[in-house]
Scaffold this motif. Sequence first.
Motif, PDB file in Angstrom:
ATOM      1  N   ARG A   4       0.818  -1.209   0.000  1.00  0.00           N
ATOM      2  CA  ARG A   4       0.000   0.000   0.000  1.00  0.00           C
ATOM      3  C   ARG A   4       0.855   1.264   0.000  1.00  0.00           C
ATOM      4  NH1 ARG A   4      -4.256   1.959   4.528  1.00  0.00           N
ATOM      5  NH2 ARG A   4      -4.912   3.842   3.440  1.00  0.00           N
ATOM      6  N   PHE A   5       1.834   1.291   0.872  1.00  0.00           N
ATOM      7  CA  PHE A   5       2.705   2.456   0.983  1.00  0.00           C
ATOM      8  C   PHE A   5       4.148   1.997   1.092  1.00  0.00           C
ATOM      9  CE2 PHE A   5      -1.135   4.069   3.223  1.00  0.00           C
ATOM     10  CZ  PHE A   5      -1.420   5.145   2.388  1.00  0.00           C
ATOM     11  N   LYS A   6       5.041   2.869   0.662  1.00  0.00           N
ATOM     12  CA  LYS A   6       6.462   2.667   0.905  1.00  0.00           C
ATOM     13  C   LYS A   6       7.024   3.998   1.383  1.00  0.00           C
ATOM     14  CE  LYS A   6      10.850   1.367  -1.099  1.00  0.00           C
ATOM     15  NZ  LYS A   6      11.590   1.063  -2.313  1.00  0.00           N
ATOM     16  N   PHE A   7       7.460   4.019   2.630  1.00  0.00           N
ATOM     17  CA  PHE A   7       8.037   5.241   3.187  1.00  0.00           C
ATOM     18  C   PHE A   7       9.421   5.418   2.585  1.00  0.00           C
ATOM     19  CE2 PHE A   7      10.363   7.720   6.310  1.00  0.00           C
ATOM     20  CZ  PHE A   7       9.462   8.748   6.557  1.00  0.00           C
ATOM     21  N   ASN A   8       9.667   6.567   1.943  1.00  0.00           N
ATOM     22  CA  ASN A   8      10.941   6.720   1.261  1.00  0.00           C
ATOM     23  C   ASN A   8      11.619   8.069   1.435  1.00  0.00           C
ATOM     24  OD1 ASN A   8       9.356   8.362  -0.317  1.00  0.00           O
ATOM     25  ND2 ASN A   8       9.916   7.419  -2.249  1.00  0.00           N
ATOM     26  N   THR A   9      10.972   9.009   2.106  1.00  0.00           N
ATOM     27  CA  THR A   9      11.543  10.347   2.154  1.00  0.00           C
ATOM     28  C   THR A   9      11.206  11.045   3.459  1.00  0.00           C
ATOM     29  OG1 THR A   9      11.237  10.539  -0.244  1.00  0.00           O
ATOM     30  CG2 THR A   9      11.614  12.583   0.949  1.00  0.00           C
ATOM     31  N   VAL A  10      12.139  11.853   3.935  1.00  0.00           N
ATOM     32  CA  VAL A  10      11.882  12.768   5.038  1.00  0.00           C
ATOM     33  C   VAL A  10      11.988  14.169   4.465  1.00  0.00           C
ATOM     34  CG1 VAL A  10      12.763  13.667   7.227  1.00  0.00           C
ATOM     35  CG2 VAL A  10      12.759  11.209   6.797  1.00  0.00           C
ATOM     36  N   GLY A  11      11.014  14.988   4.755  1.00  0.00           N
ATOM     37  CA  GLY A  11      11.030  16.384   4.322  1.00  0.00           C
ATOM     38  C   GLY A  11      11.301  17.294   5.504  1.00  0.00           C
ATOM     39  N   LEU A  12      12.189  18.249   5.313  1.00  0.00           N
ATOM     40  CA  LEU A  12      12.518  19.207   6.355  1.00  0.00           C
ATOM     41  C   LEU A  12      12.237  20.618   5.848  1.00  0.00           C
ATOM     42  CD1 LEU A  12      15.996  17.768   7.450  1.00  0.00           C
ATOM     43  CD2 LEU A  12      13.772  17.398   8.560  1.00  0.00           C
ATOM     44  N   PHE A  13      11.568  21.411   6.667  1.00  0.00           N
ATOM     45  CA  PHE A  13      11.343  22.813   6.341  1.00  0.00           C
ATOM     46  C   PHE A  13      12.466  23.621   6.987  1.00  0.00           C
ATOM     47  CE2 PHE A  13       7.110  20.871   6.129  1.00  0.00           C
ATOM     48  CZ  PHE A  13       6.846  21.140   4.800  1.00  0.00           C
ATOM     49  N   THR A  14      13.126  24.436   6.181  1.00  0.00           N
ATOM     50  CA  THR A  14      14.365  25.085   6.600  1.00  0.00           C
ATOM     51  C   THR A  14      14.234  26.594   6.728  1.00  0.00           C
ATOM     52  OG1 THR A  14      15.153  25.438   4.350  1.00  0.00           O
ATOM     53  CG2 THR A  14      15.672  23.310   5.356  1.00  0.00           C
ATOM     54  N   ARG A  15      15.125  27.151   7.522  1.00  0.00           N
ATOM     55  CA  ARG A  15      15.291  28.602   7.544  1.00  0.00           C
ATOM     56  C   ARG A  15      16.225  29.033   6.421  1.00  0.00           C
ATOM     57  NH1 ARG A  15      15.644  27.792  13.430  1.00  0.00           N
ATOM     58  NH2 ARG A  15      17.815  27.365  13.052  1.00  0.00           N
ATOM     59  N   ASP A  16      17.183  28.144   6.092  1.00  0.00           N
ATOM     60  CA  ASP A  16      18.234  28.485   5.134  1.00  0.00           C
ATOM     61  C   ASP A  16      18.649  27.209   4.401  1.00  0.00           C
ATOM     62  OD1 ASP A  16      20.655  29.072   3.852  1.00  0.00           O
ATOM     63  OD2 ASP A  16      21.454  30.220   5.537  1.00  0.00           O
ATOM     64  N   ASN A  17      18.133  27.036   3.177  1.00  0.00           N
ATOM     65  CA  ASN A  17      18.448  25.823   2.419  1.00  0.00           C
ATOM     66  C   ASN A  17      19.944  25.623   2.235  1.00  0.00           C
ATOM     67  OD1 ASN A  17      15.923  24.728   2.022  1.00  0.00           O
ATOM     68  ND2 ASN A  17      15.760  25.312  -0.129  1.00  0.00           N
ATOM     69  N   LYS A  18      20.679  26.688   1.935  1.00  0.00           N
ATOM     70  CA  LYS A  18      22.107  26.534   1.676  1.00  0.00           C
ATOM     71  C   LYS A  18      22.837  25.980   2.895  1.00  0.00           C
ATOM     72  CE  LYS A  18      26.352  28.801   0.132  1.00  0.00           C
ATOM     73  NZ  LYS A  18      27.084  27.725   0.730  1.00  0.00           N
ATOM     74  N   ALA A  19      22.554  26.529   4.071  1.00  0.00           N
ATOM     75  CA  ALA A  19      23.207  26.056   5.290  1.00  0.00           C
ATOM     76  C   ALA A  19      22.860  24.590   5.559  1.00  0.00           C
ATOM     77  CB  ALA A  19      22.806  26.922   6.488  1.00  0.00           C
ATOM     78  N   THR A  20      21.614  24.214   5.308  1.00  0.00           N
ATOM     79  CA  THR A  20      21.191  22.839   5.560  1.00  0.00           C
ATOM     80  C   THR A  20      21.790  21.886   4.537  1.00  0.00           C
ATOM     81  OG1 THR A  20      19.152  23.706   6.544  1.00  0.00           O
ATOM     82  CG2 THR A  20      19.185  21.367   5.993  1.00  0.00           C
ATOM     83  N   VAL A  21      21.849  22.279   3.275  1.00  0.00           N
ATOM     84  CA  VAL A  21      22.499  21.462   2.246  1.00  0.00           C
ATOM     85  C   VAL A  21      23.971  21.283   2.589  1.00  0.00           C
ATOM     86  CG1 VAL A  21      23.276  21.437  -0.161  1.00  0.00           C
ATOM     87  CG2 VAL A  21      20.887  21.967   0.373  1.00  0.00           C
ATOM     88  N   ASP A  22      24.645  22.369   2.925  1.00  0.00           N
ATOM     89  CA  ASP A  22      26.065  22.281   3.281  1.00  0.00           C
ATOM     90  C   ASP A  22      26.278  21.315   4.438  1.00  0.00           C
ATOM     91  OD1 ASP A  22      26.717  24.079   1.296  1.00  0.00           O
ATOM     92  OD2 ASP A  22      27.020  25.781   2.669  1.00  0.00           O
ATOM     93  N   PHE A  23      25.422  21.395   5.440  1.00  0.00           N
ATOM     94  CA  PHE A  23      25.565  20.526   6.608  1.00  0.00           C
ATOM     95  C   PHE A  23      25.405  19.054   6.234  1.00  0.00           C
ATOM     96  CE2 PHE A  23      23.520  18.088  10.003  1.00  0.00           C
ATOM     97  CZ  PHE A  23      24.557  18.095  10.923  1.00  0.00           C
ATOM     98  N   TYR A  24      24.311  18.696   5.576  1.00  0.00           N
ATOM     99  CA  TYR A  24      24.059  17.277   5.294  1.00  0.00           C
ATOM    100  C   TYR A  24      25.047  16.695   4.273  1.00  0.00           C
ATOM    101  CZ  TYR A  24      20.007  16.985   8.282  1.00  0.00           C
ATOM    102  OH  TYR A  24      19.192  16.964   9.389  1.00  0.00           O
ATOM    103  N   THR A  25      25.542  17.508   3.357  1.00  0.00           N
ATOM    104  CA  THR A  25      26.535  16.983   2.417  1.00  0.00           C
ATOM    105  C   THR A  25      27.882  16.777   3.111  1.00  0.00           C
ATOM    106  OG1 THR A  25      27.032  19.215   1.588  1.00  0.00           O
ATOM    107  CG2 THR A  25      25.420  17.915   0.348  1.00  0.00           C
ATOM    108  N   LYS A  26      28.287  17.712   3.943  1.00  0.00           N
ATOM    109  CA  LYS A  26      29.585  17.598   4.609  1.00  0.00           C
ATOM    110  C   LYS A  26      29.565  16.624   5.785  1.00  0.00           C
ATOM    111  CE  LYS A  26      31.029  22.217   3.273  1.00  0.00           C
ATOM    112  NZ  LYS A  26      31.183  23.609   3.717  1.00  0.00           N
ATOM    113  N   ALA A  27      28.528  16.662   6.601  1.00  0.00           N
ATOM    114  CA  ALA A  27      28.501  15.852   7.815  1.00  0.00           C
ATOM    115  C   ALA A  27      28.160  14.393   7.535  1.00  0.00           C
ATOM    116  CB  ALA A  27      27.507  16.432   8.825  1.00  0.00           C
ATOM    117  N   PHE A  28      27.301  14.135   6.533  1.00  0.00           N
ATOM    118  CA  PHE A  28      26.819  12.774   6.318  1.00  0.00           C
ATOM    119  C   PHE A  28      27.049  12.229   4.912  1.00  0.00           C
ATOM    120  CE2 PHE A  28      24.380  14.362   9.921  1.00  0.00           C
ATOM    121  CZ  PHE A  28      24.680  13.383  10.849  1.00  0.00           C
TER     122      PHE A  28
END
Length: 134
Positions: A4-28
């Motif tokens: 019926r369903f396949k959970f595949n994504t987490v969505g995050l609402f951000t204050r600053d997309n660039k800062a969040t992209v930088d964090f997840y690419t560098k940290a993980f």
Amino acid sequence: MKERFKFNTVGLFTRDNKATVDFYTKAFGFTTDWDGIQPNVEMTLDDMRIILFPRDAFEQMVSRKFQYHEGFNGTVELAFDVPTFADVDKEYQHALTNGAVSVLSPTTEPWGQRTCYVADPDGNLIEIGSFVED
């Protein structure tokens, strides 16, 4: 039986997309082809997927205001399993080096898990844990 369903994504609402992209690419190690302009960001790491969308753009899209937590968001966590206890400590330090804020330093819990918590730039909680001793 049809799935019926396949959970595949987490969505995050951000204050600053660039800062969040930088964090997840560098940290993980997430990757993205985000152009730095569009409000919607898709990031992947193996079979994991995170999407980002600016808070203000989302409010405009749905014509509604929302309340956001200040500081740490204690309503949800992202959990990353790593191979061993030593990896918990290593990834914790790596996350801190790349902008995470410590919430709980690596701890071996009575139930046999070594775990820690950090927060991303928007205060979302991230757990890094393992049940495998070295």
